[in-house]
Design a protein around this motif. Structure first.
Motif, mmCIF file in Angstrom:
data_model
loop_
_atom_site.group_PDB
_atom_site.id
_atom_site.type_symbol
_atom_site.label_atom_id
_atom_site.label_comp_id
_atom_site.label_asym_id
_atom_site.label_seq_id
_atom_site.Cartn_x
_atom_site.Cartn_y
_atom_site.Cartn_z
ATOM 1 N N GLU A 105 0.835 -1.199 0.000
ATOM 2 C CA GLU A 105 0.000 0.000 0.000
ATOM 3 C C GLU A 105 0.872 1.252 0.000
ATOM 4 O O GLU A 105 1.964 1.269 0.582
ATOM 5 C CB GLU A 105 -0.907 0.031 1.234
ATOM 6 C CG GLU A 105 -1.869 -1.137 1.337
ATOM 7 C CD GLU A 105 -2.651 -1.093 2.640
ATOM 8 O OE1 GLU A 105 -3.198 -0.025 2.987
ATOM 9 O OE2 GLU A 105 -2.696 -2.133 3.332
ATOM 10 N N THR B 5 -3.597 3.270 -0.328
ATOM 11 C CA THR B 5 -4.059 2.683 -1.588
ATOM 12 C C THR B 5 -3.314 1.382 -1.859
ATOM 13 O O THR B 5 -2.076 1.351 -1.837
ATOM 14 C CB THR B 5 -3.819 3.650 -2.763
ATOM 15 O OG1 THR B 5 -4.564 4.855 -2.544
ATOM 16 C CG2 THR B 5 -4.253 3.029 -4.077
ATOM 17 N N VAL B 6 -4.056 0.310 -2.109
ATOM 18 C CA VAL B 6 -3.428 -0.969 -2.427
ATOM 19 C C VAL B 6 -2.881 -0.897 -3.857
ATOM 20 O O VAL B 6 -3.631 -0.684 -4.815
ATOM 21 C CB VAL B 6 -4.430 -2.129 -2.300
ATOM 22 C CG1 VAL B 6 -3.767 -3.443 -2.735
ATOM 23 C CG2 VAL B 6 -4.927 -2.250 -0.858
#
Length: 268
Positions: free
Chosen positions: A154, A158-159
């Motif tokens: 991440e 956010t991945v």
């Protein structure tokens, strides 16, 4: 049969240098000129330097291409007092070689390796394989192992990568690196750059990417080896992240961001 005590390979000089003989055939070239051709090099570790260097018997060096240095550095090379400029191919490379100030190594000459110095030679070979940046340390190990661990990466929540088929790269004195299949990385969130690096253990990483999302994220934090050295062929084409600046979760456990020799250069 009379037994004899083993002679330790790794030896210490009174000046604080560590050294040991190597059985690798090593050559160094400046352009098309072979300056070093040795089957009896020694590896030398200077104090406070984590990587080794080669020093070569004087008879294995083109000493006719060396001149006493016109402007020798001060306080460098573990106290070395003898430096040489290299004259080859119509060019002079200052302080390209030196002699370590130790009786054990007095008959040997060492050369600059590090890129960007403007000194030293252009190409180095161990046996028939070209090597880069510095000699490979025989006391260091690099293993690339396919795994079924669940790895998630991440950036700012956010991945950007999620895989159950990573290759784990274990390298002595460095954190584990997770090489992720390209299809498991959100490359649309990154921008390709022209950055490239070389590693004596893995080869040339000539594909890098930077984060598009802004924030305090340094550039060139993702890389790939399209054509790695055979010993780590399992990482071919996969992508890895600097764990120092991203968040990595492995099998549900968040890893702490490591502090490594790369950390200082990973600043915005």
């Amino acid at each position: 049969m009379t037994s004899h005590p083993a002679v330790p390979l790794l030896r210490t000089t009174p000046e604080g240098l560590l050294w040991e003989p190597s059985e690798r055939w090593v050559r160094g070239r400046r352009g098309d000129v072979t300056v070093v051709d040795s089957r009896h090099p020694v590896l030398v570790w200077e104090p406070r330097l984590p990587v080794p260097q080669y020093a070569f018997p004087r008879a294995d060096v083109r000493t006719d291409l060396l001149r006493p240095a016109q402007d020798p550095p001060r306080g460098a090379r573990a106290g070395a007092t003898v430096h040489y400029d290299l004259e080859a191919g119509g060019e002079t490379r200052p302080n390209a070689a030196w002699v370590f100030p130790a009786d054990d190594l007095a008959g040997h000459i060492a050369f600059a390796w590090f890129p960007g110095t403007g000194a030293g030679l252009d190409h180095w070979y161990e046996e028939e394989e070209e090597i880069f940046v510095h000699p490979r340390d025989p006391h260091k190990r690099v293993d690339a192992l396919p795994s079924s661990r669940h790895v998630r990466v991440e950036i700012d929540g956010t991945v950007v990568a999620d895989t159950r088929a990573p290759v784990l790269l274990f390298e002595t004195s460095l954190p584990t690196r997770y090489y992720v299949p390209r299809e498991d990385v959100r490359l649309d969130l990154f921008e390709a750059t022209s950055h490239r690096t070389r590693c004596p253990y893995k080869g040339t990483a000539d594909q890098y990417w930077s984060w598009r999302g802004g924030g305090a994220v340094p550039p060139n934090l993702v890389w790939s080896y399209p054509d790695p050295l055979p010993a780590v062929a399992a990482i071919r084409g996969r992508l890895a992240f600097f764990d120092e600046v991203v968040d990595v979760t492995v099998d549900g456990e968040r890893r702490e961001r490591p502090v490594t020799p790369f950390s200082a250069g990973l600043r915005v």
